[in-house]
Scaffold this motif. Sequence first.
Motif, PDB file in Angstrom:
ATOM      1  N   MET A 231      12.051   2.259  -0.430  1.00 17.77           N
ATOM      2  CA  MET A 231      11.451   0.947  -0.137  1.00 17.77           C
ATOM      3  C   MET A 231      10.030   1.146   0.370  1.00 17.77           C
ATOM      4  SD  MET A 231      12.741  -1.967   2.541  1.00 17.77           S
ATOM      5  CE  MET A 231      14.311  -2.092   1.704  1.00 17.77           C
ATOM      6  N   ASP A 232       9.109   0.439  -0.217  1.00 18.26           N
ATOM      7  CA  ASP A 232       7.715   0.572   0.225  1.00 18.26           C
ATOM      8  C   ASP A 232       7.549  -0.087   1.573  1.00 18.26           C
ATOM      9  OD1 ASP A 232       6.412   0.097  -3.117  1.00 18.26           O
ATOM     10  OD2 ASP A 232       7.046   1.912  -2.040  1.00 18.26           O
ATOM     11  N   LEU A 233       6.782   0.563   2.434  1.00 13.12           N
ATOM     12  CA  LEU A 233       6.522  -0.022   3.745  1.00 13.12           C
ATOM     13  C   LEU A 233       5.467  -1.096   3.684  1.00 13.12           C
ATOM     14  CD1 LEU A 233       6.590   3.168   5.973  1.00 13.12           C
ATOM     15  CD2 LEU A 233       8.394   1.490   5.592  1.00 13.12           C
ATOM     16  N   GLU A 234       4.762  -1.245   2.629  1.00 14.60           N
ATOM     17  CA  GLU A 234       3.784  -2.314   2.465  1.00 14.60           C
ATOM     18  C   GLU A 234       3.741  -2.674   0.987  1.00 14.60           C
ATOM     19  OE1 GLU A 234      -0.214   0.483   2.123  1.00 14.60           O
ATOM     20  OE2 GLU A 234       0.033  -0.949   3.751  1.00 14.60           O
ATOM     21  N   LYS A 235       3.347  -3.889   0.718  1.00 10.36           N
ATOM     22  CA  LYS A 235       3.327  -4.370  -0.647  1.00 10.36           C
ATOM     23  C   LYS A 235       2.289  -3.605  -1.455  1.00 10.36           C
ATOM     24  CE  LYS A 235       4.832  -9.011   0.558  1.00 10.36           C
ATOM     25  NZ  LYS A 235       4.501 -10.442   0.506  1.00 10.36           N
ATOM     26  N   ARG A 236       2.679  -3.343  -2.709  1.00 12.65           N
ATOM     27  CA  ARG A 236       1.731  -2.683  -3.586  1.00 12.65           C
ATOM     28  C   ARG A 236       0.691  -3.682  -4.052  1.00 12.65           C
ATOM     29  NH1 ARG A 236       5.468   1.153  -7.502  1.00 12.65           N
ATOM     30  NH2 ARG A 236       6.315   2.480  -5.819  1.00 12.65           N
ATOM     31  N   PRO A 237      -0.529  -3.305  -4.094  1.00 13.82           N
ATOM     32  CA  PRO A 237      -1.566  -4.252  -4.549  1.00 13.82           C
ATOM     33  C   PRO A 237      -1.391  -4.570  -6.016  1.00 13.82           C
ATOM     34  CG  PRO A 237      -2.496  -2.059  -4.286  1.00 13.82           C
ATOM     35  CD  PRO A 237      -1.091  -1.990  -3.740  1.00 13.82           C
TER      36      PRO A 237
ATOM     37  N   ALA B 237      -1.538   6.935   1.357  1.00 18.36           N
ATOM     38  CA  ALA B 237      -0.826   8.008   0.649  1.00 18.36           C
ATOM     39  C   ALA B 237       0.324   8.556   1.485  1.00 18.36           C
ATOM     40  CB  ALA B 237      -1.813   9.127   0.296  1.00 18.36           C
ATOM     41  N   VAL B 238       0.074   8.768   2.803  1.00 13.64           N
ATOM     42  CA  VAL B 238       1.120   9.332   3.678  1.00 13.64           C
ATOM     43  C   VAL B 238       2.302   8.388   3.771  1.00 13.64           C
ATOM     44  CG1 VAL B 238       1.631   9.995   6.042  1.00 13.64           C
ATOM     45  CG2 VAL B 238      -0.452  10.809   4.965  1.00 13.64           C
ATOM     46  N   TRP B 239       2.032   7.093   4.030  1.00 16.24           N
ATOM     47  CA  TRP B 239       3.135   6.149   4.215  1.00 16.24           C
ATOM     48  C   TRP B 239       3.837   5.852   2.892  1.00 16.24           C
ATOM     49  CZ3 TRP B 239       4.935   6.147   8.682  1.00 16.24           C
ATOM     50  CH2 TRP B 239       4.119   6.187   9.818  1.00 16.24           C
TER      51      TRP B 239
ATOM     52  N   GLN C 285       8.610   6.545  -0.342  1.00 15.89           N
ATOM     53  CA  GLN C 285       9.315   7.085  -1.500  1.00 15.89           C
ATOM     54  C   GLN C 285      10.448   8.006  -1.061  1.00 15.89           C
ATOM     55  OE1 GLN C 285       8.529   6.021  -4.474  1.00 15.89           O
ATOM     56  NE2 GLN C 285      10.131   7.186  -5.525  1.00 15.89           N
ATOM     57  N   LEU C 286      10.200   8.782  -0.001  1.00 19.87           N
ATOM     58  CA  LEU C 286      11.238   9.668   0.511  1.00 19.87           C
ATOM     59  C   LEU C 286      12.424   8.873   1.034  1.00 19.87           C
ATOM     60  CD1 LEU C 286      11.873  12.676   1.052  1.00 19.87           C
ATOM     61  CD2 LEU C 286      10.836  12.390   3.321  1.00 19.87           C
ATOM     62  N   LEU C 287      12.141   7.786   1.784  1.00 21.36           N
ATOM     63  CA  LEU C 287      13.231   6.931   2.274  1.00 21.36           C
ATOM     64  C   LEU C 287      13.962   6.261   1.114  1.00 21.36           C
ATOM     65  CD1 LEU C 287      11.499   5.243   5.350  1.00 21.36           C
ATOM     66  CD2 LEU C 287      13.275   7.004   5.384  1.00 21.36           C
ATOM     67  N   ARG C 288      13.213   5.890   0.062  1.00 22.76           N
ATOM     68  CA  ARG C 288      13.882   5.299  -1.103  1.00 22.76           C
ATOM     69  C   ARG C 288      14.824   6.294  -1.745  1.00 22.76           C
ATOM     70  NH1 ARG C 288       9.711   4.109  -3.755  1.00 22.76           N
ATOM     71  NH2 ARG C 288       9.498   1.946  -3.050  1.00 22.76           N
TER      72      ARG C 288
ATOM     73  N   ILE D  13      16.265   8.840  -0.318  1.00 23.14           N
ATOM     74  CA  ILE D  13      17.360   9.222   0.581  1.00 23.14           C
ATOM     75  C   ILE D  13      18.355   8.088   0.774  1.00 23.14           C
ATOM     76  CG2 ILE D  13      17.911   9.921   2.944  1.00 23.14           C
ATOM     77  CD1 ILE D  13      15.254  11.416   3.014  1.00 23.14           C
ATOM     78  N   PHE D  14      17.888   6.831   0.921  1.00 18.75           N
ATOM     79  CA  PHE D  14      18.777   5.727   1.306  1.00 18.75           C
ATOM     80  C   PHE D  14      18.926   4.673   0.209  1.00 18.75           C
ATOM     81  CE2 PHE D  14      17.063   7.348   5.326  1.00 18.75           C
ATOM     82  CZ  PHE D  14      18.234   7.648   5.985  1.00 18.75           C
ATOM     83  N   VAL D  15      17.805   4.183  -0.340  1.00 14.01           N
ATOM     84  CA  VAL D  15      17.868   3.010  -1.205  1.00 14.01           C
ATOM     85  C   VAL D  15      18.535   3.340  -2.531  1.00 14.01           C
ATOM     86  CG1 VAL D  15      16.478   1.255  -2.369  1.00 14.01           C
ATOM     87  CG2 VAL D  15      15.854   2.026  -0.079  1.00 14.01           C
ATOM     88  N   THR D  16      18.103   4.445  -3.171  1.00 13.61           N
ATOM     89  CA  THR D  16      18.676   4.784  -4.484  1.00 13.61           C
ATOM     90  C   THR D  16      20.178   5.063  -4.393  1.00 13.61           C
ATOM     91  OG1 THR D  16      16.523   5.665  -5.170  1.00 13.61           O
ATOM     92  CG2 THR D  16      18.451   6.337  -6.440  1.00 13.61           C
ATOM     93  N   PRO D  17      20.669   5.867  -3.412  1.00 13.69           N
ATOM     94  CA  PRO D  17      22.132   6.012  -3.306  1.00 13.69           C
ATOM     95  C   PRO D  17      22.845   4.685  -3.004  1.00 13.69           C
ATOM     96  CG  PRO D  17      21.029   7.784  -2.150  1.00 13.69           C
ATOM     97  CD  PRO D  17      19.974   6.821  -2.530  1.00 13.69           C
TER      98      PRO D  17
END
Length: 400
Positions: free
Chosen positions: A1-7, A289-291, A296-299, A301-305
């Motif tokens: 899940m993105d922490l902020e909306k993609r432009p 880039a960092v966030w 993407q890492l949280l997605r 680890i959590f969202v995709t499963p």
Amino acid sequence: MDLEKRPAAPPPEQPPARTERPPAQPEGCLVVAIRLPVRILALVFVVPVRLVWDALVVGGRFVRDTALRPLGRALAWLGRTLVVVPLSALWRYVLAPVGRALGIAAVFLGKCLFVWPWVGLWRYVVVPVALGIGWLLRVLLVVPAVWVYVSVLTPVGHAIAWAARGVGAGIMWLLRGVGTGVGWLGRGVGWLLRVLLVVPAVWIYVSVLTPVGHAIAWVARGIGAGTMWVLRGIGFVVGTLLRWIFVVPVVALWRWVLAPIGRGIAVVAREIGDALGHAWRVAGHVSRAVWRFFGQLLRWIFVTPARWVYRAVLTPVGHAVRDLVWRPAADAVRAAGRATRQALAAARQSVRQARADVRRALFGQSRERVPAAEVPQARREPDTAQGRTLGNSTTVLTKE
């Protein structure tokens, strides 16, 4: 899940309009020597601040959207339900009617206590008494005074006026004679005063005072011009001294000391500001880039499963439960509801029929109402155009 909306996708770039840029001013060695280390230091210090700032912004938006806004809406609904609606109902259905009733009662009581007694006193006491007193004064004072004025004072006044006109005519004739003599005497005195006073005074003014005044004015103008020349010389000398003592040193200090130092400070401050702005923009790209990497890492680890579990496990299980359990149970409940409604309808019909049978057994068969169209002709109104009468007479006593 993105922490902020993609432009959103940026629009296709258009070639910038050609504008004539002013020629860049040459930069000195001091600017070039200060710019690079200042920008490096600013980037080192600004990147952590920008990372923390972006994290706080995202956290604040999350808290606002998930906690504060629903809490505010709940508090608003609670306040409206517990405070606004009861107070509105209290005002509309209690206080406003009571206030209107009290206002009407106060107006009626005020009229009863203050308006109507004074109106009655004025209308039925003061006005009749004043009219009576006015009529009595007219009869006792005005009528006799008018008679005395018309019958006594008017003839006496006319006689006095005739006598006064005669005496005034005699006095005016006498005054005309005296005035003619006084006029000749005044003309002689005026000619004497002109010859003795006015002519000598004019000669003295023209021949003596005017030349003396012109001489005094010429001397005063000369003295004033000399004084002004002296004051101008003193002012020039004093101004020159003050200029060389105060103004020239201050101008030199400003031009050769303060202005260069100020320009150097301005260059340093401008470079620091530019470096901070550049570092803030670069830190924004780094922070994004960092966030995004952490999102993407949280997605992964959590969202995709969780999405896979929802689609591959929970959705088929839910469909099976819906098709095998909930729909048959709902159909059975609906059938039971229909059977219950039919049984209740039959029971109500049975109770209604039994009540009708008991009423018929106790009180007998009720007489059916006959429609008006089936009533015999003798009991109905006559079909003639004339109304019903008691014969040729209009009353019962005169009927044959």
